[in-house]
Design an enzyme around this catalytic site. Structure first.
Site, short mmCIF file in Angstrom:
data_model
loop_
_atom_site.label_atom_id
_atom_site.label_comp_id
_atom_site.label_asym_id
_atom_site.label_seq_id
_atom_site.Cartn_x
_atom_site.Cartn_y
_atom_site.Cartn_z
N ASP A 35 0.85 -1.19 0.00
CA ASP A 35 0.00 0.00 0.00
C ASP A 35 0.88 1.24 0.00
O ASP A 35 1.82 1.35 0.80
CB ASP A 35 -0.91 0.00 1.23
CG ASP A 35 -1.98 1.08 1.16
OD1 ASP A 35 -2.47 1.35 0.05
OD2 ASP A 35 -2.33 1.64 2.21
N GLU A 52 -10.42 12.78 7.03
CA GLU A 52 -10.26 14.11 6.44
C GLU A 52 -11.58 14.87 6.36
O GLU A 52 -11.65 16.04 6.73
CB GLU A 52 -9.67 13.99 5.03
CG GLU A 52 -8.30 13.38 4.97
CD GLU A 52 -7.94 13.01 3.54
OE1 GLU A 52 -7.45 13.89 2.81
OE2 GLU A 52 -8.17 11.85 3.15
N GLU A 67 -9.17 4.09 -2.61
CA GLU A 67 -7.95 3.87 -3.37
C GLU A 67 -8.27 3.15 -4.68
O GLU A 67 -9.35 2.60 -4.87
CB GLU A 67 -6.94 3.02 -2.58
CG GLU A 67 -6.57 3.59 -1.23
CD GLU A 67 -5.40 2.85 -0.58
OE1 GLU A 67 -4.61 2.21 -1.33
OE2 GLU A 67 -5.26 2.91 0.64
N THR A 101 -9.02 -5.56 3.58
CA THR A 101 -8.90 -4.67 2.42
C THR A 101 -9.86 -5.20 1.37
O THR A 101 -9.77 -6.38 1.01
CB THR A 101 -7.46 -4.64 1.87
OG1 THR A 101 -6.58 -4.15 2.89
CG2 THR A 101 -7.37 -3.76 0.65
N HIS A 110 -4.07 14.24 0.33
CA HIS A 110 -4.33 13.41 1.51
C HIS A 110 -3.21 13.55 2.53
O HIS A 110 -3.46 13.75 3.73
CB HIS A 110 -4.49 11.95 1.09
CG HIS A 110 -4.58 11.00 2.24
ND1 HIS A 110 -5.66 10.98 3.10
CD2 HIS A 110 -3.73 10.04 2.68
CE1 HIS A 110 -5.48 10.04 4.01
NE2 HIS A 110 -4.31 9.46 3.79
#
Length: 435
Positions: free
Chosen positions: A142, A380, A217, A273, A149
Site C-alpha cells: 500500500d 479528512e 484507493e 482490504t 491526503h
C-alpha cells in the site's frame, strides 16, 4: 497465437463500437464493449469458480467459449478459481483475447449472436452469479501517494507548515500490507479489536475500534513477474501491470495512532482490504490517459518517465447508513490527482531488488482532491471527528458505525460510453467478542 497489431487492439476502444448485448450499449453501464474487464464467477448451474468477462448486465463464460473453439487460448486457462494462469501468459495473449472478444460481441458479428443454444451457455446474468476474488494475491503493498491526503493528515497531526515530511516529495512512500485479508466486494467486514491509547489514560486498553474509516484507493495488479535483484525501469513499469481495481483499505484510526510509531500500520490495516471483482485492463483505460500533477523537485532519474502515465478515473464513495433508507455520496474525487504514478510506485518498489509476482496487488494510497468534498477518508472529511457529516436521515457520522455499508465506484467517461469498475462494497459488522 495469432499476432495482434496496434490497429486491432486500438479498434476495441472505438467510441462508436456497439454490441449485440443491448445492455452494454447503455451510456451509463460500467461494462461497455470498450471495457471487457476480467473476473472470476460461479453460478447455481455451475458452482465451480471460473474466468469470465463482464459485458453489460451479463458475464461471458470464457471456459465455454474456449471449449467450443471460439478462442485461441486453451480452455484450461479459464477453468481456474483465479486469473493468475491466464495473466501469466503475457501481454500479447491479453491483447489477443480482448480483440477476439470484442469481435465476437460486436453488433454485426453473427458467430455467437445467432447461435441461440451456445449463447445461452456462454452468457450468464450478473444478478444470477457469485463473484469471487479475481486473483490469488501473493503479496500486497500500500502506498501513500496523494499529496492532498498527505497534506491533510500532516496538518491534522502536525504543524501545517510541516505537513509533508522531507522524504514525501522524493519517494513514493509505501509499506508491505497483508495479502491474506484482501477480500472481494460484498464480503462483510468485522470491526477490529486492538490496543487503543485514550488521551486521559496512562496505559492503552484493548477493545473494539472507535474510529473505523475507509480509504478510497485504486489498486493495480501485477501481470509480469520480475527477478529477485533486478529493478524494473520506470519507463518499462506499465508492461508489468495487467489492470486496475477499486480498493478500500479499511483503517482503524485509533489503533493506528497508537501503533504506527516507529514502524507504521499493522493491526490497524491488516483486518480487511476490499477490492472490486472486475479487473479493468490497461488497454481499456488507454483513451483516458492524462498528465499527472507537476512534480517538484524533479524526481531522481530512476523515477522519471516521459508521456502521460495516469488516468482520468472519476471516483465516488456512497454511505448507506445503518437504519436509513437513503444513500448519501460523501466523496467525489479523481485518480488523476495522484502525485506519484503507478509506474513510479512500481519502479521504486523494485529499485532495491525486490521481485514482484503475477497477482501481486499494489494500492495507490488514499485518493483525495483539492476540495472539501473530494476527501478519500472520513478522517479528512470530518477532520478527525470535529466536523460531523450530516446525513439525509438526520443522523450524523464522524466515523463508520456498525451496520453502515460503504460503496466505492469508479469510471472513465467516454463519448457516449463508460469504462467502469463496478462496485467495491463492504458492510461493517460488530466486533467479535474477545476473552
Amino acid at each position: 497465437m495469432t499476432a495482434t497489431n496496434n490497429g486491432d487492439w486500438l479498434a476495441t476502444n472505438d467510441p462508436s463500437r456497439r454490441s449485440w448485448v443491448e445492455s452494454a450499449n447503455a451510456p451509463d453501464t460500467d461494462f461497455s464493449i470498450q471495457n471487457l474487464p476480467f473476473g472470476v464467477f460461479s453460478d447455481a448451474a455451475n458452482p465451480t469458480p471460473r474466468v469470465g468477462v463482464a459485458i453489460g448486465d451479463a458475464i461471458v463464460d470464457l471456459s465455454v467459449l474456449a471449449r467450443e473453439g471460439l478462442l485461441q487460448q486453451d480452455a484450461s486457462l479459464f477453468e481456474q478459481p483465479s486469473l493468475n494462469a491466464f495473466i501469466a501468459t503475457g501481454r500479447a495473449q491479453w491483447r489477443a483475447l480482448r480483440v477476439r472478444l470484442s469481435g465476437l460481441l460486436e453488433a454485426n458479428s453473427a458467430a455467437l449472436r445467432d447461435n441461440t443454444a451456445l449463447r445461452k451457455r456462454v452468457l450468464i446474468m450478473q444478478k444470477e452469479a457469485q463473484l469471487h476474488l479475481p486473483v490469488h494475491i501473493p503479496g500486497y503493498t500500500d502506498f501513500y501517494s496523494s499529496r492532498e491526503h498527505a497534506t491533510n493528515v500532516g496538518s491534522m497531526f502536525r504543524d501545517p507548515k510541516s505537513a509533508l515530511l522531507p522524504n514525501w516529495l522524493e519517494i513514493p512512500i509505501g509499506y508491505n500490507g497483508r495479502a491474506s485479508s484482501v477480500v472481494v466486494s460484498g464480503t462483510p467486514v468485522y470491526r477490529p479489536n486492538g490496543q487503543i491509547k485514550l488521551p486521559d489514560s496512562e496505559r492503552p486498553i484493548f477493545g473494539a475500534c472507535r474510529k473505523l474509516d475507509i480509504e478510497l484507493e485504486m489498486g493495480f495488479v501485477i501481470g509480469k513477474k520480475s527477478t529477485l535483484g533486478d529493478a524494473i525501469p520506470c519507463e518499462d513499469a506499465e508492461a508489468h501491470i495487467f489492470g486496475m481495481v477499486l480498493l478500500n483499505d479499511w483503517s482503524a484510526r485509533d489503533i493506528q495512532q497508537w501503533e504506527y510509531v516507529p514502524l507504521g500500520p499493522f493491526n490497524s490495516k491488516g483486518f480487511a482490504t476490499t477490492i472490486s471483482p472486475w479487473i479493468v485492463t490497461i488497454d481499456a483505460l488507454e483513451p483516458f490517459r492524462c498528465a499527472r500533477p507537476e512534480q517538484s523537485p524533479q524526481p531522481l532519474p530512476y523515477l522519471r518517465h516521459a508521456g502521460d502515465h495516469t488516468f482520468d478515473i472519476k471516483l465516488e464513495v456512497d454511505l448507506c447508513a445503518a437504519g436509513a433508507d437513503e444513500v448519501q455520496t460523501i466523496s467525489r474525487t479523481n485518480f488523476r490527482y495522484m502525485y506519484w504514478t503507478m509506474a513510479q510506485q512500481l519502479a521504486h518498489h523494485t529499485s532495491g531488488g525486490c521481485n514482484v509476482r503475477v497477482g501481486d496487488l499494489m494500492g495507490s494510497g488514499t485518493i483525495s482532491g483539492p476540495t472539501p468534498d473530494s476527501c478519500g477518508s472520513l478522517l479528512e472529511s470530518t477532520w478527525n471527528g470535529q466536523r460531523p457529516l450530516q446525513l439525509p436521515s438526520g443522523q450524523t457520522r464522524t466515523f463508520i458505525q456498525d451496520g453502515d455499508e460503504l460503496v466505492l465506484r469508479g469510471w472513465c467517461q467516454g463519448d457516449g460510453y463508460r469504462v467502469g469498475f463496478g462496485a467495491c462494497a463492504g458492510k461493517v459488522l460488530p466486533a467479535r467478542e474477545t476473552a
